[in-house]
Write an enzyme that holds these catalytic residues in place. Structure first.
Site, short mmCIF file in Angstrom:
data_model
loop_
_atom_site.label_atom_id
_atom_site.label_comp_id
_atom_site.label_asym_id
_atom_site.label_seq_id
_atom_site.Cartn_x
_atom_site.Cartn_y
_atom_site.Cartn_z
CG ASP A 199 114.74 -36.89 75.65
OD1 ASP A 199 115.74 -36.46 75.04
OD2 ASP A 199 113.92 -37.66 75.14
CG ASN A 252 123.27 -39.98 75.53
OD1 ASN A 252 122.94 -39.61 76.66
ND2 ASN A 252 122.36 -40.15 74.57
C1 FPP Z 1 119.06 -35.21 76.30
O1 FPP Z 1 118.73 -34.30 75.32
C2 FPP Z 1 120.25 -34.75 77.01
C3 FPP Z 1 121.48 -35.35 76.96
C4 FPP Z 1 121.74 -36.57 76.21
C5 FPP Z 1 122.64 -34.80 77.63
C6 FPP Z 1 122.30 -34.07 78.87
C7 FPP Z 1 123.55 -33.59 79.45
C8 FPP Z 1 123.62 -32.55 80.21
C9 FPP Z 1 122.45 -31.68 80.52
C10 FPP Z 1 124.94 -32.21 80.78
C11 FPP Z 1 124.99 -32.59 82.23
C12 FPP Z 1 126.06 -31.79 82.84
C13 FPP Z 1 126.46 -31.86 84.10
C14 FPP Z 1 127.40 -30.83 84.59
C15 FPP Z 1 126.03 -32.93 84.99
P1 FPP Z 1 118.87 -34.72 73.80
O2 FPP Z 1 120.16 -34.18 73.28
O3 FPP Z 1 118.69 -36.18 73.63
O4 FPP Z 1 117.68 -33.91 73.20
P2 FPP Z 1 116.84 -34.29 71.89
O5 FPP Z 1 116.12 -35.57 72.21
O6 FPP Z 1 115.92 -33.14 71.77
O7 FPP Z 1 117.82 -34.42 70.77
#
Ligand code: FPP
Length: 232
Positions: free
Chosen positions: A15, A63
């Site tokens: 996260d 998501n």
């Molecule tokens: C959380 O950060 C992250 C996600 C919802 C997506 C994570 C996805 C990846 C890292 C891609 C994975 C790729 C592969 C190739 C497996 P957030 O966007 O919720 O962060 P925030 O809480 O700060 O908004």
């Protein structure tokens, strides 16, 4: 890191990509891009240290309601890492397994994920990497219940476990969540009954190898009683 009791199975709730990007005056997609780079770096480090299974929460069922533009950026990252730069995942030398409902994903992305699972099914000496994509624990549990009903069977703990995406795997010993939130957010709710939890205020792209080692040392000092009393 030698001589400490390592978890066999570590799971990450990655996260904070969006907030990290905002802090650096960059778009959210850049945060996800750096997030995947960090995911590969940390998974590689975990396997090198001797962890056998790593499970990452790459995309939750919730998501999928994010703006299409953000989702398209994440799908492009999948395309990149499972096609153009697939060597980066294959260098880990692990079997890749996908957990989640892939049906709503773009067809080419679904195809790449299935191909990656096939290509890494053999010769994966370093362990197992579970990618949770369009994964939600409630969806997983409901699907398992529906399967049991369709088979007309009562279940016990063992047979129920065999109906989950994680069939045949040990439960996670440790879940690490970055980004400062202190919750499980629909991740591995059945499997995490006795999992140790570790929360970090660091955003995922800035969670370092050293931070991972700190979490593992912290885990090694926990007294896991599984509801029992301390022996001896
Ligand atoms: C959380 O950060 C992250 C996600 C919802 C997506 C994570 C996805 C990846 C890292 C891609 C994975 C790729 C592969 C190739 C497996 P957030 O966007 O919720 O962060 P925030 O809480 O700060 O908004």
């Amino acid at each position: 890191m030698r001589n400490i009791r390592l978890p066999a199975h570590v799971a990450f709730i990655m996260d904070g990509n969006g907030r990290w990007a905002k802090k650096h005056f960059r778009p959210r997609g850049y945060g996800h891009k750096m997030g995947v780079q960090n995911m590969i770096k940390l998974c590689s480090h975990a396997f090198k240290l001797g962890v056998k299974i790593v499970t990452v929460y790459a995309l939750s069922t919730e998501n999928l309601s994010r703006p299409q533009e953000e989702l398209d950026g994440i799908y492009d990252l999948f395309r990149s890492y499972f096609q153009k730069q697939k060597g980066k995942i294959q260098e880990l030398g692990v079997r890749v397994n996908v957990m989640g409902d892939l049906t709503p994903l773009p067809e080419d992305v679904r195809g790449l994920l299935l191909e990656t699972m096939r290509d890494t099914a053999v010769n994966a000496p370093n362990g197992l990497l579970n990618l949770c994509i369009n994964y939600g624990a409630r969806q997983e549990i409901i699907q398992a219940v529906n399967h049991a009903v369709a088979f007309g069977r009562f279940v016990d703990e063992n047979s129920f476990k065999s109906l989950l995406y994680s069939a045949g795997m040990p439960d996670p010993d440790l879940i690490i969540r970055t980004g400062g939130e202190v919750r499980l957010s629909n991740f591995l709710l059945y499997q995490a009954a006795y999992t140790e939890l570790y929360f970090s205020n660091k955003m995922w792209p800035e969670f370092s190898r050293r931070d991972l080692e700190k979490a593992l040392v912290n885990y090694s000092q926990r007294d896991r009683r599984f509801g029992n009393v301390k022996k001896g």
